[in-house]
Design an enzyme around this catalytic site. Structure first.
Site, mmCIF file in Angstrom:
data_model
loop_
_atom_site.group_PDB
_atom_site.id
_atom_site.type_symbol
_atom_site.label_atom_id
_atom_site.label_comp_id
_atom_site.label_asym_id
_atom_site.label_seq_id
_atom_site.Cartn_x
_atom_site.Cartn_y
_atom_site.Cartn_z
ATOM 1 N N CYS A 1 -11.362 14.289 4.504
ATOM 2 C CA CYS A 1 -12.039 15.523 4.899
ATOM 3 C C CYS A 1 -12.099 16.522 3.756
ATOM 4 C CB CYS A 1 -11.341 16.164 6.093
ATOM 5 S SG CYS A 1 -11.619 15.317 7.624
ATOM 6 N N GLY A 2 -11.914 16.055 2.532
ATOM 7 C CA GLY A 2 -12.076 16.950 1.382
ATOM 8 C C GLY A 2 -10.818 17.701 0.984
ATOM 9 N N LYS A 3 -9.646 17.184 1.325
ATOM 10 C CA LYS A 3 -8.414 17.917 1.002
ATOM 11 C C LYS A 3 -8.159 17.956 -0.503
ATOM 12 C CE LYS A 3 -3.641 17.615 2.576
ATOM 13 N NZ LYS A 3 -3.131 16.282 2.868
ATOM 14 N N ASN B 1 -10.552 3.330 0.555
ATOM 15 C CA ASN B 1 -9.262 4.024 0.408
ATOM 16 C C ASN B 1 -8.616 3.737 -0.958
ATOM 17 O OD1 ASN B 1 -7.226 5.725 1.419
ATOM 18 N ND2 ASN B 1 -6.012 3.986 2.170
ATOM 19 N N ALA B 2 -9.404 3.228 -1.913
ATOM 20 C CA ALA B 2 -8.875 2.992 -3.272
ATOM 21 C C ALA B 2 -8.399 4.322 -3.846
ATOM 22 C CB ALA B 2 -9.964 2.403 -4.153
ATOM 23 N N LYS C 1 4.726 9.630 2.830
ATOM 24 C CA LYS C 1 4.584 9.824 4.264
ATOM 25 C C LYS C 1 5.802 9.341 5.056
ATOM 26 C CE LYS C 1 0.750 11.998 4.192
ATOM 27 N NZ LYS C 1 -0.217 11.583 3.251
ATOM 28 N N SER D 1 -7.233 12.815 6.631
ATOM 29 C CA SER D 1 -7.729 11.989 5.524
ATOM 30 C C SER D 1 -9.256 11.989 5.497
ATOM 31 C CB SER D 1 -7.276 10.538 5.695
ATOM 32 O OG SER D 1 -5.900 10.445 5.564
ATOM 33 N N TYR E 1 0.828 -1.200 0.000
ATOM 34 C CA TYR E 1 0.000 0.000 0.000
ATOM 35 C C TYR E 1 0.873 1.266 0.000
ATOM 36 C CZ TYR E 1 -2.751 3.896 1.410
ATOM 37 O OH TYR E 1 -3.289 5.160 1.451
ATOM 38 N N GLY E 2 0.566 2.171 -0.891
ATOM 39 C CA GLY E 2 1.398 3.346 -1.139
ATOM 40 C C GLY E 2 1.799 4.133 0.105
#
Ligand code: SPV
Ligand code: MN
Length: 618
Positions: free
Chosen positions: A268-270, A381-382, A225, A266, A216-217
């Site tokens: 929340c519309g970022k 979370n795709a 991150k 994560s 996972y990235g």
């Protein structure tokens, strides 16, 4: 290091870079991980094409119907960042506080080196050079990534600026970050098999991150991150900031362009904020922020998007929608693939196909997993990965080595009942403390665990801190010193609900908040002072709603949205204060002072006007 390896052809490409630390690092991990083959990727098109082809040949990606589109899957239980097994390695005696997840450095290094031993036997190792931030800039941080995943290498090509030339240029003076990743053994679906040995260990003392047995990235793309933790530590020492922030240009009157950075946890519309229709995007996830000649300047650490695809639809996200349907180079991950090699995801326009292939393997509507939970067509979370250059609304300053001038900083979480939709802070410390350091977000059905539980997430950076919370907040406070022009600090809340549990705003209303903030930065609109900050005046919003959305904004809407909710605000102050008292031993004193002042203002207002104060009373 056996001599044969040092003199291998690939090593010549490494020795073109005059940096002995780099050469020793590479030699050490080639020896330990023991791959069959090594590929060193320069910045040439040919080398990058080799990575792309490898991802298909290895089966880590498959081609889709549209040219340039590929699909990658992560294991069913490898769909998000693994908070539990992600640890900052700390030497004995170092305490980063209970909120930062740490592990004894010696123990962690021993464990990870055992896991890495011979892990790449039979595989190819890709050695890849990148640059965080624009190249040839004070912001640039060169990085070297070692990975046996061609998917990770390919993703990084889309997400980061090439760094081989930058390494050659900086030579022995490069202060670089190092990443070692192995996806470990794969099963027949080409996904990581040994998730029990999934580890992400961050060695800040050596600017190195290790990641194993995951794809996972967020766990593997070293420059995302993982580098962020190293950069937060470096920035704290050097007096600049590494933030979990978007950067965007808001277009004001007379062709004026004003840049904002914004931190949102994560989901929340970022990304959708960064892609706001009619504005321009510099970045959607990570910013380096520095002071230059008394001004605040920011760069996007990345040059691509690794965005959440759930909910992306043609109406709300026209630019993403368009980019995702054109023949661009895009890696989709963990979405549904139909027999004709098209993709579908939760919240996409149109009906959900009845069957297909997804992160769970062959999929059909109603399929359940081994824990009895229904599997949706795609994972919440795709994601999609593409280079920002595919977007029409890309800001021209993306690669400016001096970054963009920051006019405003925005903090926003998922908050159903407390903060008003948009509010300016009184000053830098008030903004950092009551908006950034007090940020909370409610969990959603898309995250694991219970719905609607508030999680404390200062500056939306909690998961990535490599210094204690107290120190991190202090760095943010200190950053506001010695500036000629301070950016204004705002909070936004896209998720406020009324008493009946209905959202008080539409998704598109956020466009108006940004236009208002843009005018505030230039002092071209007035405000109403409340106990918690400065809110818009009805007349200004009425005009902006008309201009921006062609909407008639009523006084009742304004009243409902901007009523100051005293009990909820006081409860929030209590919660935040308790966290800083009990979990953050090095909280700066000013945090408590500013929270207490806010409490006093709220109490005074309550005496005068009651629990819920209409903006018309203020
Ligand atoms: C986030 O969750 O904040 C992301 C995706 O940007 S990840 O790479 O997993 O961090
Ligand atoms: Mn993020």
């Amino acid at each position: 290091m056996p001599e044969g390896r040092q003199t291998a052809a690939w090593f010549n490409k490494v020795t073109q870079i005059d940096n002995s630390e780099l050469q020793q690092f590479i030699a050490k991990y080639v020896e330990l991980c023991n791959p069959d083959k090594v590929f060193v990727c320069s910045d040439s098109d040919e080398d990058i094409e080799y990575i792309r082809e490898s991802a298909i040949r290895n089966g880590e990606e498959s081609k889709l119907a549209i040219d340039g589109h590929t699909i990658h899957f992560d294991a069913y239980y490898d769909q998000a960042r693994d908070r539990e097994h992600t640890n900052i390695l700390v030497p004995k005696g170092v305490d980063l506080g209970s909120a930062v997840s740490t592990k004894d450095r010696d123990e962690g290094l021993r464990e990870i080196h055992e896991i890495l031993k011979d892990i790449m036997k039979g595989k190819e190792l890709y050695i890849h050079f990148f640059c965080l931030g624009p190249t040839k800039s004070e912001f640039s941080i060169p990085c070297v990534q070692l990975t046996d995943s061609s998917y990770v290498a390919h993703s990084e090509d889309l997400l980061y600026r090439p760094g081989y030339t930058e390494f050659v240029r900086q030579g022995s003076s490069a202060r670089f970050f190092k990443f070692v990743h192995s996806q470990g053994e794969l099963d027949e679906r080409k996904v990581s098999k040994n998730l029990d040995k999934r580890r992400v260990y961050i060695d800040i003392d050596n600017d190195t991150v290790y990641s194993t047995n995951t794809q996972y990235g967020g766990n593997t793309i070293g420059l995302k991150k993982l580098a962020m933790r190293l950069a937060i530590n470096r920035a704290a020492k050097e007096g600049w900031l590494t933030e979990h922030m978007l950067i965007m240009g808001i277009h004001g009157p007379r062709n004026r362009l004003t840049y904002f950075t914004g931190a949102f946890p994560s989901l929340c519309g970022k990304t959708s904020t960064a892609m706001l229709d009619g504005e321009t995007i510099v970045g959607d996830d990570i910013a380096y922020i520095r002071k230059k000649n008394g001004e605040v300047r920011a760069v996007n650490v990345e040059k691509g998007l690794f965005g959440i695809i759930m909910g992306v639809n043609s109406k709300d996200d026209p630019s993403q929608w368009k980019a995702l349907h054109n023949p661009n180079e895009i890696i989709f991950s963990n979405v549904l693939v139909t027999e004709d090699k098209h993709v579908h995801w939760i919240g996409k326009d149109g009906n959900t196909p009845h069957r297909g292939y997804n992160h769970s393997g062959e999929w059909f509507i109603g399929k359940k997993d081994d824990r009895g939970r229904e599997i949706q067509c795609s994972h919440p979370n795709a994601r999609f990965t593409f280079d920002l250059k595919v977007l029409d609304n890309l800001d021209p300053k993306l690669d400016d080595p001096f970054g963009v001038l920051v006019g405003g900083i925005v903090y926003g979480g998922r908050d159903s009942d407390t903060y008003v939709p948009v509010e300016e802070s009184f000053d830098w410390a008030h903004g950092i403390i009551t908006k950034g350091a007090s940020l909370e977000s409610e969990s959603t059905a898309a995250t694991l665990g219970k719905e609607g539980v508030r999680e404390f997430n200062p500056m939306s950076n909690l998961d990535f801190l490599s210094v204690s919370i107290g120190k991190y907040v202090q760095c943010n406070l200190d950053f506001g010193k010695d500036l000629n022009k301070l950016p204004l600090i705002f909070s936004v809340n896209y998720f406020l609900k009324d008493r009946e549990g209905k959202f008080v705003n539409e998704k598109t209303d956020k466009k108006v908040w940004y236009k208002w903030m843009e005018l505030r930065v230039h002092n071209e609109v007035d405000f109403i002072e409340t106990p918690t900050g400065r809110i818009p005046k009805y007349e200004d919003l009425e005009r902006l709603f008309k201009e921006v959305l062609n909407k008639d904004y009523t006084q009742e809407e304004f009243d409902k949205q901007f009523t100051i909710r005293i009990p909820e605000n006081l409860a929030k102050i209590d919660r935040i204060k308790r966290i800083y008292e009990t979990q953050v031993s090095d909280t700066p004193k000013i945090v408590f002072e500013v929270l207490d002042e806010q409490r006093q203002r709220l109490n005074r207002a309550r005496k005068k006007y009651g629990d819920y104060i209409s903006p018309y009373k203020l």
